[in-house]
Design a protein around this motif. Sequence first.
Motif, PDB file in Angstrom:
ATOM      1  N   SER A 158       0.822  -1.205   0.000  1.00  0.00           N
ATOM      2  CA  SER A 158       0.000   0.000   0.000  1.00  0.00           C
ATOM      3  C   SER A 158       0.854   1.253   0.000  1.00  0.00           C
ATOM      4  O   SER A 158       2.040   1.226   0.334  1.00  0.00           O
ATOM      5  CB  SER A 158      -0.922   0.023   1.228  1.00  0.00           C
ATOM      6  OG  SER A 158      -0.140   0.089   2.409  1.00  0.00           O
ATOM      7  N   VAL A 159       0.225   2.337  -0.386  1.00  0.00           N
ATOM      8  CA  VAL A 159       0.802   3.675  -0.271  1.00  0.00           C
ATOM      9  C   VAL A 159      -0.226   4.528   0.461  1.00  0.00           C
ATOM     10  O   VAL A 159      -1.363   4.673  -0.001  1.00  0.00           O
ATOM     11  CB  VAL A 159       1.120   4.292  -1.646  1.00  0.00           C
ATOM     12  CG1 VAL A 159       1.695   5.697  -1.485  1.00  0.00           C
ATOM     13  CG2 VAL A 159       2.087   3.410  -2.434  1.00  0.00           C
ATOM     14  N   ASN A 160       0.154   5.056   1.606  1.00  0.00           N
ATOM     15  CA  ASN A 160      -0.764   5.863   2.412  1.00  0.00           C
ATOM     16  C   ASN A 160      -0.069   7.143   2.860  1.00  0.00           C
ATOM     17  O   ASN A 160       1.155   7.206   2.901  1.00  0.00           O
ATOM     18  CB  ASN A 160      -1.204   5.097   3.673  1.00  0.00           C
ATOM     19  CG  ASN A 160      -1.811   3.748   3.350  1.00  0.00           C
ATOM     20  OD1 ASN A 160      -2.639   3.637   2.451  1.00  0.00           O
ATOM     21  ND2 ASN A 160      -1.386   2.721   4.066  1.00  0.00           N
ATOM     22  N   THR A 161      -0.855   8.121   3.210  1.00  0.00           N
ATOM     23  CA  THR A 161      -0.291   9.272   3.898  1.00  0.00           C
ATOM     24  C   THR A 161      -0.258   8.972   5.394  1.00  0.00           C
ATOM     25  O   THR A 161      -0.956   8.072   5.865  1.00  0.00           O
ATOM     26  CB  THR A 161      -1.137  10.541   3.658  1.00  0.00           C
ATOM     27  OG1 THR A 161      -2.497  10.247   3.953  1.00  0.00           O
ATOM     28  CG2 THR A 161      -1.029  11.011   2.223  1.00  0.00           C
ATOM     29  N   ASP A 162       0.533   9.719   6.110  1.00  0.00           N
ATOM     30  CA  ASP A 162       0.550   9.583   7.576  1.00  0.00           C
ATOM     31  C   ASP A 162      -0.639  10.387   8.099  1.00  0.00           C
ATOM     32  O   ASP A 162      -0.525  11.568   8.457  1.00  0.00           O
ATOM     33  CB  ASP A 162       1.871  10.117   8.138  1.00  0.00           C
ATOM     34  CG  ASP A 162       2.027   9.793   9.618  1.00  0.00           C
ATOM     35  OD1 ASP A 162       0.994   9.600  10.291  1.00  0.00           O
ATOM     36  OD2 ASP A 162       3.168   9.763  10.103  1.00  0.00           O
ATOM     37  N   ASN A 163      -1.798   9.734   8.087  1.00  0.00           N
ATOM     38  CA  ASN A 163      -3.048  10.415   8.432  1.00  0.00           C
ATOM     39  C   ASN A 163      -3.034  10.970   9.850  1.00  0.00           C
ATOM     40  O   ASN A 163      -3.574  12.055  10.103  1.00  0.00           O
ATOM     41  CB  ASN A 163      -4.218   9.451   8.254  1.00  0.00           C
ATOM     42  CG  ASN A 163      -4.556   9.198   6.807  1.00  0.00           C
ATOM     43  OD1 ASN A 163      -5.381   9.873   6.211  1.00  0.00           O
ATOM     44  ND2 ASN A 163      -3.898   8.211   6.206  1.00  0.00           N
ATOM     45  N   TYR A 164      -2.426  10.235  10.760  1.00  0.00           N
ATOM     46  CA  TYR A 164      -2.409  10.674  12.151  1.00  0.00           C
ATOM     47  C   TYR A 164      -1.624  11.986  12.288  1.00  0.00           C
ATOM     48  O   TYR A 164      -2.121  12.956  12.874  1.00  0.00           O
ATOM     49  CB  TYR A 164      -1.796   9.595  13.047  1.00  0.00           C
ATOM     50  CG  TYR A 164      -1.833   9.945  14.521  1.00  0.00           C
ATOM     51  CD1 TYR A 164      -2.955   9.652  15.299  1.00  0.00           C
ATOM     52  CD2 TYR A 164      -0.753  10.585  15.136  1.00  0.00           C
ATOM     53  CE1 TYR A 164      -3.005   9.992  16.652  1.00  0.00           C
ATOM     54  CE2 TYR A 164      -0.789  10.919  16.481  1.00  0.00           C
ATOM     55  CZ  TYR A 164      -1.911  10.618  17.235  1.00  0.00           C
ATOM     56  OH  TYR A 164      -1.952  10.955  18.571  1.00  0.00           O
ATOM     57  N   MET A 165      -0.412  12.005  11.748  1.00  0.00           N
ATOM     58  CA  MET A 165       0.405  13.215  11.860  1.00  0.00           C
ATOM     59  C   MET A 165      -0.199  14.368  11.073  1.00  0.00           C
ATOM     60  O   MET A 165      -0.107  15.528  11.474  1.00  0.00           O
ATOM     61  CB  MET A 165       1.834  12.942  11.396  1.00  0.00           C
ATOM     62  CG  MET A 165       2.670  12.154  12.383  1.00  0.00           C
ATOM     63  SD  MET A 165       2.645  12.864  14.055  1.00  0.00           S
ATOM     64  CE  MET A 165       3.334  14.495  13.732  1.00  0.00           C
ATOM     65  N   GLY A 166      -0.840  14.039   9.950  1.00  0.00           N
ATOM     66  CA  GLY A 166      -1.523  15.084   9.183  1.00  0.00           C
ATOM     67  C   GLY A 166      -2.628  15.725  10.000  1.00  0.00           C
ATOM     68  O   GLY A 166      -2.803  16.953   9.995  1.00  0.00           O
ATOM     69  N   ALA A 167      -3.381  14.899  10.742  1.00  0.00           N
ATOM     70  CA  ALA A 167      -4.462  15.415  11.589  1.00  0.00           C
ATOM     71  C   ALA A 167      -3.905  16.221  12.752  1.00  0.00           C
ATOM     72  O   ALA A 167      -4.479  17.255  13.139  1.00  0.00           O
ATOM     73  CB  ALA A 167      -5.311  14.261  12.108  1.00  0.00           C
ATOM     74  N   VAL A 168      -2.785  15.756  13.310  1.00  0.00           N
ATOM     75  CA  VAL A 168      -2.143  16.505  14.397  1.00  0.00           C
ATOM     76  C   VAL A 168      -1.732  17.896  13.900  1.00  0.00           C
ATOM     77  O   VAL A 168      -1.949  18.912  14.573  1.00  0.00           O
ATOM     78  CB  VAL A 168      -0.916  15.736  14.938  1.00  0.00           C
ATOM     79  CG1 VAL A 168      -0.058  16.618  15.830  1.00  0.00           C
ATOM     80  CG2 VAL A 168      -1.368  14.485  15.702  1.00  0.00           C
ATOM     81  N   GLN A 169      -1.144  17.948  12.716  1.00  0.00           N
ATOM     82  CA  GLN A 169      -0.736  19.236  12.135  1.00  0.00           C
ATOM     83  C   GLN A 169      -1.940  20.132  11.880  1.00  0.00           C
ATOM     84  O   GLN A 169      -1.920  21.332  12.187  1.00  0.00           O
ATOM     85  CB  GLN A 169       0.018  19.003  10.818  1.00  0.00           C
ATOM     86  CG  GLN A 169       1.359  18.313  10.979  1.00  0.00           C
ATOM     87  CD  GLN A 169       1.963  17.932   9.641  1.00  0.00           C
ATOM     88  OE1 GLN A 169       1.549  18.414   8.591  1.00  0.00           O
ATOM     89  NE2 GLN A 169       2.942  17.042   9.671  1.00  0.00           N
ATOM     90  N   ALA A 170      -3.003  19.548  11.296  1.00  0.00           N
ATOM     91  CA  ALA A 170      -4.195  20.335  10.986  1.00  0.00           C
ATOM     92  C   ALA A 170      -4.850  20.879  12.251  1.00  0.00           C
ATOM     93  O   ALA A 170      -5.211  22.063  12.326  1.00  0.00           O
ATOM     94  CB  ALA A 170      -5.196  19.471  10.218  1.00  0.00           C
ATOM     95  N   THR A 171      -4.976  20.038  13.262  1.00  0.00           N
ATOM     96  CA  THR A 171      -5.605  20.449  14.518  1.00  0.00           C
ATOM     97  C   THR A 171      -4.765  21.513  15.225  1.00  0.00           C
ATOM     98  O   THR A 171      -5.304  22.509  15.732  1.00  0.00           O
ATOM     99  CB  THR A 171      -5.792  19.231  15.445  1.00  0.00           C
ATOM    100  OG1 THR A 171      -6.480  18.199  14.722  1.00  0.00           O
ATOM    101  CG2 THR A 171      -6.600  19.593  16.676  1.00  0.00           C
TER     102      THR A 171
END
Length: 310
Positions: A158-171
């Motif tokens: 698979s190829v995924n983004t680091d959704n958790y860190m992306g959400a941390v940055q956005a929040t």
Amino acid sequence: MGNYHGQKNITFNDIAKYTGFSKTTVSRYFNNPDSLTLKNQQIISDALDKLNYQENKVARILANGKTEFIGVIIPNLYLHYYSEMLNQILKTYDTYGYKFLVFTGDDHKSTERKYIQELLSYKIEGMVILSHTIPSRELASYNLPIVMIEREDQFVSSVNTDNYMGAVQATSLLAKTGADILIHINAEFSPQVPSYGRIKGFSDICEEYQIPHELILTDTGRSYEESSLILKDLLEIVDSKYQGKTKGIFLPNDTFANIMLNHLIQKYGQLPDDYKIIGFDDSPVSMSSEPVHKIIPPILINRKTTEPSH
């Protein structure tokens, strides 16, 4: 050299007669060109132009068993993320030479299984899956190279983004804007789905730093029109519930962020000062949305090999 101008269905035998080379040499030009001198490669290349040769791909597939077809299954095209991903996949043709057979599944498991059987009948050499309806264990059973993108991937690459860190940055970015209440709108996901990380990252940061927040998990629609109506209704609820407070809204993708921005502009004539909006995925629609903050999380690559079943 004979005159073959205007002739149709040029064969290797015709090319051999025209150039004076053997059929074996002509075959090597197509299958192993580096085994010929550059001069001889050029002679055959020039002959193909003069003969107006068009390669019979079907014959070549029958000869070597390679179709150069890759199957692609995506959920829909109304979300800009999927249309841009498809755009980027198709652009790889000039580099790698693979052709793509594309189906949109619309979140129907039975439909997608039917599409996969159709793809297998074309002897595809692999699949790229952006849909989330079929479990990775089932996909792995096809013993075919498969890459999933932003999907449950326990048994396939698979190829995924680091959704958790992306959400941390956005929040964190929304919190820094001075918002009184942070709101994340998303669909409900299993923790095995990568995008669940957006929900988890938002909740963790808000709870750790005791930031007032609300998590709205809801059906987000299956068409642009449905999603737009749902987000419009949610905006009315948020507007009424948090009147007088600065609201930081974290949307699950840039398409939804753009829809929310448009609803606010339609209602107020501009983006009000008491609204801060952030999306996720960096799709082209975000380029025209200057008031929408952008988060581009890092990419995570998960490689797995599937052993053929016996």
